[in-house]
Scaffold this motif. Structure first.
Motif, PDB file in Angstrom:
ATOM      1  N   ILE A 163      -9.506   0.594  17.906  1.00 21.41           N
ATOM      2  CA  ILE A 163      -9.632   1.281  16.624  1.00 21.41           C
ATOM      3  C   ILE A 163      -9.355   2.766  16.819  1.00 21.41           C
ATOM      4  O   ILE A 163      -9.877   3.372  17.758  1.00 21.41           O
ATOM      5  N   ALA A 164      -8.538   3.323  15.936  1.00 20.49           N
ATOM      6  CA  ALA A 164      -8.262   4.760  15.997  1.00 20.49           C
ATOM      7  C   ALA A 164      -9.413   5.504  15.325  1.00 20.49           C
ATOM      8  O   ALA A 164      -9.435   5.642  14.100  1.00 20.49           O
ATOM      9  N   GLY A 165     -10.369   5.967  16.109  1.00 23.22           N
ATOM     10  CA  GLY A 165     -11.591   6.570  15.583  1.00 23.22           C
ATOM     11  C   GLY A 165     -11.355   7.797  14.727  1.00 23.22           C
ATOM     12  O   GLY A 165     -11.989   7.987  13.697  1.00 23.22           O
ATOM     13  N   ARG A 166     -10.396   8.641  15.152  1.00 20.49           N
ATOM     14  CA  ARG A 166     -10.217   9.907  14.419  1.00 20.49           C
ATOM     15  C   ARG A 166      -9.603   9.670  13.040  1.00 20.49           C
ATOM     16  O   ARG A 166     -10.056  10.247  12.052  1.00 20.49           O
ATOM     17  N   MET A 188     -12.230   8.398  10.886  1.00 25.62           N
ATOM     18  CA  MET A 188     -13.163   9.452  10.507  1.00 25.62           C
ATOM     19  C   MET A 188     -12.643  10.245   9.312  1.00 25.62           C
ATOM     20  O   MET A 188     -13.341  10.453   8.323  1.00 25.62           O
ATOM     21  N   VAL A 189     -11.377  10.685   9.424  1.00 27.28           N
ATOM     22  CA  VAL A 189     -10.778  11.515   8.365  1.00 27.28           C
ATOM     23  C   VAL A 189     -10.830  10.784   7.028  1.00 27.28           C
ATOM     24  O   VAL A 189     -11.246  11.337   6.003  1.00 27.28           O
ATOM     25  N   GLY A 236     -21.549   4.577   6.026  1.00 31.14           N
ATOM     26  CA  GLY A 236     -21.450   3.554   7.074  1.00 31.14           C
ATOM     27  C   GLY A 236     -20.170   3.688   7.877  1.00 31.14           C
ATOM     28  O   GLY A 236     -20.179   3.651   9.120  1.00 31.14           O
ATOM     29  N   ALA A 237     -19.052   3.876   7.169  1.00 30.70           N
ATOM     30  CA  ALA A 237     -17.766   4.020   7.851  1.00 30.70           C
ATOM     31  C   ALA A 237     -17.748   5.278   8.716  1.00 30.70           C
ATOM     32  O   ALA A 237     -17.204   5.277   9.828  1.00 30.70           O
ATOM     33  N   ILE A 238     -18.365   6.360   8.232  1.00 22.78           N
ATOM     34  CA  ILE A 238     -18.412   7.612   9.011  1.00 22.78           C
ATOM     35  C   ILE A 238     -19.221   7.410  10.293  1.00 22.78           C
ATOM     36  O   ILE A 238     -18.818   7.821  11.383  1.00 22.78           O
ATOM     37  N   VAL A 239     -20.366   6.730  10.146  1.00 21.43           N
ATOM     38  CA  VAL A 239     -21.216   6.458  11.315  1.00 21.43           C
ATOM     39  C   VAL A 239     -20.432   5.650  12.357  1.00 21.43           C
ATOM     40  O   VAL A 239     -20.422   5.979  13.552  1.00 21.43           O
ATOM     41  N   ALA A 240     -19.752   4.593  11.881  1.00 20.67           N
ATOM     42  CA  ALA A 240     -18.965   3.764  12.796  1.00 20.67           C
ATOM     43  C   ALA A 240     -17.899   4.604  13.499  1.00 20.67           C
ATOM     44  O   ALA A 240     -17.703   4.494  14.719  1.00 20.67           O
ATOM     45  N   ILE A 295     -15.668   7.318  18.276  1.00 14.93           N
ATOM     46  CA  ILE A 295     -15.097   8.525  18.876  1.00 14.93           C
ATOM     47  C   ILE A 295     -15.881   8.918  20.132  1.00 14.93           C
ATOM     48  O   ILE A 295     -15.301   9.240  21.163  1.00 14.93           O
ATOM     49  N   TYR A 296     -17.223   8.859  20.035  1.00 14.29           N
ATOM     50  CA  TYR A 296     -18.014   9.382  21.159  1.00 14.29           C
ATOM     51  C   TYR A 296     -18.350   8.363  22.238  1.00 14.29           C
ATOM     52  O   TYR A 296     -18.582   8.735  23.380  1.00 14.29           O
TER      53      TYR A 296
END
Length: 312
Positions: free
Chosen positions: A117-120, A123-124, A167-171, A176-177
């Motif tokens: 999954i492309a985390g960044r 996130m955006v 929820g999506a932001i938390v995931a 990412i981290y």
């Protein structure tokens, strides 16, 4: 249709404008989230897009209801077209259940075969979705001065949607981290539960309305007792039917009364009572002087032995 543009819009036009704006924002970001979910490979974004779809649909129904409420009833559709929104809500609820099941199934697959999954990117898009939701909520909430049920319901929908975006932001943050991708399907299932909850409520309400059910909040036995108490001439209330057409309650009832001096005045008092205490303005009342005879008289009552008549 001639439209006159005045500077002071009616509350209905105001509502329609707000709903239109909120719908535009929500629908646009739903598409953005679907594309983002596909690009980043995030299921939580797709689940949130599903949730946004419920919102966009809710806003659209509210908008249609505002429009249809304007169309006058005609000889064929004596209640106008308001039932159409109920039917649309019913179809929408079923579609939501299907979407939820698809997402949960896909989440189950991903637990067994985790995907990158492309985390960044995720996130955006999740943050953009959150901003869109806050904007839509603010537009709607500002307009809840005129307590339009549709606008209120739509605002609540959008508020629930904030949770999906969060929820999506938390995931995205977790991915990412820590790079732990299973968090994505886990949160997509949680968001799906939110979707399922609003779908269930929608299904319950629309089915009740389609089956000519009484408004959920209305207690008919209490209404009969109150009518007996408030208007002394009323001896008995029977054959009560209440149903809803696009949120507007409609009622018919028979009342056995002591023969009044002024028939129309008594009728007026009963109508005023129902409008004032129960917000039922569309009511048909049949007044009778003889007690009701026949099997249907106690249609929606408890056992005849348990009648609550307190005469002080």
């Amino acid at each position: 249709m001639a439209h006159t543009h005045s500077h002071s819009d009616s509350p209905r036009d105001e509502n329609a404008k707000r709903l239109m704006l909120a719908f535009g924002i929500t629908a646009t970001f739903m598409v953005v989230e679907v594309i983002g979910g596909l690009i980043s490979g995030s299921l939580a974004l797709l689940a949130d897009a599903g949730h946004m779809l419920t919102d966009a649909a809710a806003l659209l129904f509210a908008l249609i209801a505002v429009q249809f409420a304007r169309r006058p009833p005609n000889a064929r559709h004596t209640f106008g077209w308001l039932r159409l929104t109920t039917l649309a809500a019913f179809v929408n609820a079923i579609a939501l259940v299907v979407i939820t099941l698809l997402i949960v199934w896909e989440a189950f697959q991903r637990f067994q075969h985790p995907q990158p999954i492309a985390g960044r990117t995720m996130m955006v898009i999740a943050v953009a979705g959150l901003v869109a939701n806050i904007l839509a909520f603010w537009i709607l909430h500002r307009g809840s001065a005129e307590k339009n049920l549709n606008v209120r319901a739509a605002a609540l929908h959008v508020l629930g949607d904030l949770l999906g975006s969060v929820g999506a932001i938390v995931a995205a943050l977790v991915i990412i981290y820590t790079g732990w991708t299973p968090i994505d399907p886990i949160l997509s299932v949680l968001v799906s539960c939110l979707v399922l909850r609003s779908a269930w409520r929608l299904l319950k309400e629309s089915v009740n309305e389609l089956l000519e059910g009484a408004p959920a909040a209305l207690d008919i036995p209490a209404l009969k007792r109150n009518l007996n108490r408030s208007i002394p001439e009323v001896r008995d209330v029977h054959h009560v039917h209440v149903w809803q057409v696009g949120e507007k309650p409609v009622m018919t009832l028979h009342v056995q009364v002591i023969p009044p001096h002024d028939h129309d005045a008594l009728l007026g008092r009963i109508q005023h009572f129902l409008k004032h205490h129960y917000a039922i303005s569309h009511v048909t009342i049949q007044m009778e002087y003889q007690p009701c005879k026949g099997p249907d008289c106690h249609l929606n009552e408890t056992q005849p032995g348990h009648s609550h008549h307190h005469h002080h």
